[in-house]
Enzyme design. Structure first.
Site, PDB file in Angstrom:
ATOM      1  N   GLU A 186       0.896   3.876   1.949  1.00 19.03           N
ATOM      2  CA  GLU A 186       1.421   4.302   3.250  1.00 19.03           C
ATOM      3  C   GLU A 186       2.692   3.531   3.605  1.00 19.03           C
ATOM      4  O   GLU A 186       3.665   4.103   4.112  1.00 19.03           O
ATOM      5  CB  GLU A 186       0.371   4.086   4.352  1.00 19.03           C
ATOM      6  CG  GLU A 186      -0.947   4.797   4.098  1.00 19.03           C
ATOM      7  CD  GLU A 186      -1.977   3.912   3.406  1.00 19.03           C
ATOM      8  OE1 GLU A 186      -3.148   3.955   3.800  1.00 19.03           O
ATOM      9  OE2 GLU A 186      -1.590   3.175   2.460  1.00 19.03           O
ATOM     10  N   SER A 233     -20.913  -2.911 -42.106  1.00 19.77           N
ATOM     11  CA  SER A 233     -19.700  -2.160 -41.814  1.00 19.77           C
ATOM     12  C   SER A 233     -19.274  -2.373 -40.363  1.00 19.77           C
ATOM     13  O   SER A 233     -20.104  -2.383 -39.460  1.00 19.77           O
ATOM     14  CB  SER A 233     -19.917  -0.662 -42.064  1.00 19.77           C
ATOM     15  OG  SER A 233     -18.759   0.065 -41.717  1.00 19.77           O
ATOM     16  N   GLU A 286     -18.536  -4.323 -23.976  1.00 25.10           N
ATOM     17  CA  GLU A 286     -18.489  -4.084 -25.420  1.00 25.10           C
ATOM     18  C   GLU A 286     -19.350  -5.157 -26.075  1.00 25.10           C
ATOM     19  O   GLU A 286     -18.907  -6.283 -26.295  1.00 25.10           O
ATOM     20  CB  GLU A 286     -17.049  -4.129 -25.931  1.00 25.10           C
ATOM     21  CG  GLU A 286     -16.156  -3.064 -25.286  1.00 25.10           C
ATOM     22  CD  GLU A 286     -14.849  -2.859 -26.027  1.00 25.10           C
ATOM     23  OE1 GLU A 286     -14.842  -2.991 -27.269  1.00 25.10           O
ATOM     24  OE2 GLU A 286     -13.847  -2.546 -25.372  1.00 25.10           O
ATOM     25  N   HIS A 320       0.823  -1.193   0.000  1.00 26.48           N
ATOM     26  CA  HIS A 320       0.000   0.000   0.000  1.00 26.48           C
ATOM     27  C   HIS A 320       0.869   1.260   0.000  1.00 26.48           C
ATOM     28  O   HIS A 320       2.050   1.223   0.364  1.00 26.48           O
ATOM     29  CB  HIS A 320      -0.920   0.002   1.218  1.00 26.48           C
ATOM     30  CG  HIS A 320      -2.008  -1.019   1.132  1.00 26.48           C
ATOM     31  ND1 HIS A 320      -2.851  -1.302   2.176  1.00 26.48           N
ATOM     32  CD2 HIS A 320      -2.405  -1.836   0.111  1.00 26.48           C
ATOM     33  CE1 HIS A 320      -3.721  -2.240   1.815  1.00 26.48           C
ATOM     34  NE2 HIS A 320      -3.462  -2.574   0.569  1.00 26.48           N
ATOM     35  N   THR A 337     -29.560  -3.314 -23.536  1.00 25.21           N
ATOM     36  CA  THR A 337     -30.928  -3.137 -23.053  1.00 25.21           C
ATOM     37  C   THR A 337     -31.207  -4.032 -21.851  1.00 25.21           C
ATOM     38  O   THR A 337     -31.829  -3.609 -20.870  1.00 25.21           O
ATOM     39  CB  THR A 337     -31.946  -3.433 -24.179  1.00 25.21           C
ATOM     40  OG1 THR A 337     -31.676  -2.573 -25.292  1.00 25.21           O
ATOM     41  CG2 THR A 337     -33.379  -3.209 -23.706  1.00 25.21           C
TER      42      THR A 337
END
Length: 360
Positions: free
Chosen positions: A54, A170, A296, A52, A303
């Site tokens: 710290e 396309s 993706e 970490h 939906t």
């Protein structure tokens, strides 16, 4: 609040931001140690989350940390590690005062470190630039709260808000500048989530390609109800360099082949609607210590995610192209009209316009 304290905590956030996307599933945390307004040491969470910030800053400071002030963007950890918790290391160091931007939402630490530091007579200040910590590590705060990954959806849409021609003739709607930024979005995500339908239709690489002649592999999650993913798919090439996770309802010879190739196969029962339960899948993804994903996929899957309220953020690249009424829409259910969106960012990439929305 003194200008010096603001300067130091802002510096801690600045150095944390530079490592964003490299510390998953841990948050990126910045730490600055100063004495008499002079910086003794500074550090950020190491790659993969350990050590970490710290711990690194204290090691750099050594004996100079005695009587110094620490500035850290997130509450130091309370749970033990190889060298003891960050909280115990701070107490041993002789730090006299600490500024903590935000309490840690992880229940193993949540305010326990703050309380322990105060009980041991440190001056503890909490809340300075709290919003900066949340904005930088919102995936961490939200995933812990919901026990599911922070979910971003990337869409390329036409001027008339279609994501593809009726016959998918396309591959690209957005331009090369937008696609370049899309790779940056991938690089800032812990994993990419897609569907077998998208794999079949587009056969994408789903790698990060920011630098020329260099591909970076990040984990790929595939939702594949009936195990239709072709064994010749590009994402299955050089699989030893990748982590591929497939959620499916089918356990058969093909699933055995995929498993032998190196895919992680996770079998799920279908619900009453004969579908995979996306909410349950997202819980399972979180259990795999994946707390941030970029989706993706196509409009139907997007939906479904919206219906299940699994989307946190939307990234839209809108081109000047018109596809027409027969094109494939981004949202397939007209009932989804009441999305409450907050515009976070907008940019121009050549002829494309980029929008980043938070779902409220």
């Amino acid at each position: 609040m003194s200008q010096n304290n603001l300067k130091m905590i802002n510096l801690a956030h600045d150095i944390a931001k530079k490592k964003f996307g490299q510390t998953f599933p841990n948050p990126t945390v910045g730490c600055v140690i100063s004495k008499n307004s002079k910086i003794i040491s500074k550090a950020v969470t190491n790659q993969s989350g350990r050590p970490h910030a710290e711990e690194i800053a204290l090691k750099k400071a050594g004996d100079k940390s005695k009587g110094a002030t620490m500035y850290v963007t997130l509450e130091p950890c309370f749970h033990s590690s190889r060298n003891g918790s960050c909280t115990d290391q701070i107490l041993r160091s002789g730090i006299k005062e600490i500024f903590i931007s935000s309490a840690d939402p992880d229940l193993r630490t949540n305010r326990k470190s703050i309380n322990k530091l105060r009980k041991n007579n440190l001056v503890v200040n909490v809340g300075l630039k709290k919003n900066k910590t949340y904005d930088l590590n919102k995936f961490f705060f939200k995933s812990i709260k919901k026990k599911q990954p922070f979910t971003k959806v990337k869409l390329a849409i036409s001027q008339d808000e279609k994501i593809a021609w009726y016959n998918y003739k396309s591959k690209w709607i957005s331009n090369e500048y937008s696609r370049e930024y899309a790779h940056k979005l991938r690089s800032l995500s812990q994993a990419i989530l897609t569907t077998s339908k998208t794999v079949i239709k587009d056969n994408p690489k789903l790698t990060v390609r920011i630098k020329k002649n260099r591909e970076i592999h990040i984990p790929i999650i595939v939702i594949d109800k009936n195990l239709k993913i072709p064994l010749s798919s590009t994402i299955l090439r050089h699989i030893s360099k990748k982590r591929i996770i497939i959620f499916t309802s089918k356990k058969n010879k093909k699933s055995e082949i995929l498993s032998k190739l190196g895919c992680e196969m996770i079998y799920c029962k279908l619900n009453k609607s004969n579908k995979l339960n996306l909410k349950n899948i997202f819980k399972k993804i979180y259990a795999l210590k994946i707390s941030d994903i970029l989706v993706e996929a196509g409009g139907i899957f997007f939906t479904e995610l919206l219906k299940c309220k699994l989307v946190d953020e939307i990234h839209i690249f809108q081109s000047k192209i018109y596809i027409g009424q027969n094109g494939k829409p981004a949202i397939w259910d007209k009932k989804i009209k009441d999305l409450k969106l907050s515009l976070k960012d907008t940019r121009v990439f050549g002829s494309d316009v980029y929008f980043n929305y938070n779902i409220i």
